[in-house]
Scaffold this motif. Structure first.
Motif, PDB file in Angstrom:
ATOM      1  N   PHE A 102       0.830  -1.205   0.000  1.00 51.98           N
ATOM      2  CA  PHE A 102       0.000   0.000   0.000  1.00 51.98           C
ATOM      3  C   PHE A 102       0.863   1.254   0.000  1.00 51.98           C
ATOM      4  O   PHE A 102       0.618   2.194  -0.777  1.00 51.98           O
ATOM      5  N   ASP A 103       1.881   1.262   0.854  1.00 56.27           N
ATOM      6  CA  ASP A 103       2.764   2.426   0.934  1.00 56.27           C
ATOM      7  C   ASP A 103       3.521   2.638  -0.378  1.00 56.27           C
ATOM      8  O   ASP A 103       3.645   3.774  -0.864  1.00 56.27           O
ATOM      9  N   ALA A 104       4.025   1.548  -0.937  1.00 50.48           N
ATOM     10  CA  ALA A 104       4.765   1.660  -2.194  1.00 50.48           C
ATOM     11  C   ALA A 104       3.866   2.186  -3.313  1.00 50.48           C
ATOM     12  O   ALA A 104       4.277   3.043  -4.116  1.00 50.48           O
ATOM     13  N   TYR A 105       2.657   1.709  -3.377  1.00 49.48           N
ATOM     14  CA  TYR A 105       1.730   2.156  -4.423  1.00 49.48           C
ATOM     15  C   TYR A 105       1.394   3.639  -4.255  1.00 49.48           C
ATOM     16  O   TYR A 105       1.338   4.396  -5.240  1.00 49.48           O
ATOM     17  N   GLU A 106       1.182   4.069  -2.997  1.00 51.75           N
ATOM     18  CA  GLU A 106       0.885   5.473  -2.741  1.00 51.75           C
ATOM     19  C   GLU A 106       2.050   6.368  -3.126  1.00 51.75           C
ATOM     20  O   GLU A 106       1.846   7.515  -3.550  1.00 51.75           O
TER      21      GLU A 106
END
Length: 405
Positions: free
Chosen positions: A246-250
């Motif tokens: 999730f963090d990487a995608y954001e």
């Protein structure tokens, strides 16, 4: 509730005692004594005057006057029994109505403004805390209603007021706040739980999850640091990779997001209902990268060491993917901190050595793993290593480090 009634009776009894105390310890009234002394003094003065008047011839019947003077002195002395009765009656006339008034006002005001029903409901909620906590901690899919969440929050805050060192309680309160999207409360509760139990994986994960939702970049960096520690542990919770993805995608780091989602797929397997959802997430990230859907693949490598391996904790772990024939030139490679074993790492096209030859282009492959003790990739003396058998692309790989150069 019984304790409340006992305490209320004691307080009311003390109040009534304070009202009655002035009457119980009332100082003796000295008016009668003073009056008697004054009458005696007047009597003596009058006798002296009568003697003088008799001597002067002004009084003819002295004895009659003396008898009248004595009679008036006796008439002025009050009866003790009547006086005591009047004093007792006047005291009870004040104490009894006052006691009744105190009792009526105390309980009347309590039933009017004391919110006794709310107190009873609060006590019932406190007694139901274990059941609500167990339901909240149950596996995914079990949800609490809005009323249950409010009850659990109230019970937890009550418990934490008396037991501030309960890390589990702070963790639960943080999770409830997360469910209600109350990020500030969640971060505060998780932070207290982390201070009490900083090595607990559940607490670390909860704290990282709360920090990840914060607007402050420093909080998000702290969350990534916690997730990085969790990844290095022997067992990694699926939610850790979910947060990392999730963090990487954001952050628009789509290759990293694909890598983490691919790890999750390998952990749960195709039979899990979440597998297809992860596949759609991977597809979406690949579209964002401008890649052709279906071309990106990854290699999951589980690494373990034999009992005779003695490695410096400061050593590095080098994982390289080669063609199935064992060519010395790696197609992809990655370097990691040594960490603990067994552990799983994932390599994808982002780890490819040559831009024109991607890892995903291989149909079959083998993996070599080495513990680099001196930080120089070119030197191998004394390093421990292991390699896998040839496998097809997409299959999990296991490597045992058991040999030394």
């Amino acid at each position: 509730m019984t304790l409340f009634w006992i305490a209320s009776v004691i307080l009311i009894a003390i109040s009534i005692l304070l009202i009655a105390l002035p009457f119980i310890k009332k100082k003796a009234n000295k008016d009668a004594q003073l009056r008697d002394e004054l009458n005696k003094a007047l009597y003596k003065d009058r006798l002296s005057e009568l003697e003088e008047e008799t001597d002067e011839g002004l009084v003819e019947n002295q004895q009659d006057l003396i008898d009248d003077l004595k009679q008036s002195l006796l008439d002025d002395i009050p009866k003790d029994g009547q006086k005591q009765k009047e004093t007792t009656t006047s005291a009870l006339a004040v104490i009894v109505p006052s006691a009744i008034l105190v009792i009526a006002l105390s309980y009347g005001l309590y039933f009017k403004f004391g919110a006794s029903e709310d107190v009873l409901a609060w006590q019932e909620v406190n007694e139901n805390l274990p059941a609500l906590s167990k339901k909240l901690m149950a596996p995914e899919g079990v949800e609490l209603s809005e009323d249950e969440m409010q009850d659990l929050t109230l019970a937890l805050r009550t418990r934490l007021h008396y037991q501030p060192d309960d890390s589990t309680g702070w963790l639960l309160l943080g999770r409830i706040a997360l469910a209600n999207r109350d990020v500030d409360t969640s971060i505060g509760a998780m932070k207290k739980a982390y201070k009490l139990e900083s090595d607990n994986p559940d607490v670390m994960l909860g704290y990282a999850q709360a920090l990840m939702l914060a607007d402050d970049e420093m909080d998000q960096d702290k969350a990534r640091s916690l997730l990085g520690k969790l990844v290095q542990q022997d067992y990694v919770d699926l939610r850790v990779f979910s947060l990392l993805a999730f963090d990487a995608y954001e952050r628009k780091d789509y290759p990293a997001a694909v890598r983490y989602w691919s790890i999750m797929q390998q952990m749960i397997g195709p039979s899990d209902s979440r597998y297809e959802m992860l596949a759609r997430s991977i597809e979406n990230a690949q579209k964002q990268m401008g890649q052709q859907v279906g071309t990106g693949q990854s290699v999951s490598v589980t690494v373990n060491v034999s009992e005779q391996v003695q490695a410096d904790p400061n050593s590095a772990l080098i994982v390289s993917v080669h063609t199935a024939d064992g060519s010395p030139m790696p197609i992809a490679a990655a370097r990691y901190p040594l960490g603990t074993f067994p552990r799983t790492v994932v390599l994808d096209d982002g780890n490819s050595m040559l831009a024109e030859r991607k890892l995903s282009s291989l149909e079959s492959l083998m993996v070599r793993v080495r513990i680099d003790s001196d930080g120089n990739v070119a030197t191998k003396d004394g390093d421990w290593f292991g390699e896998s058998e040839a496998v097809k692309m997409g299959q999990p790989v296991e490597v045992m480090i058991n040999s030394q150069y």
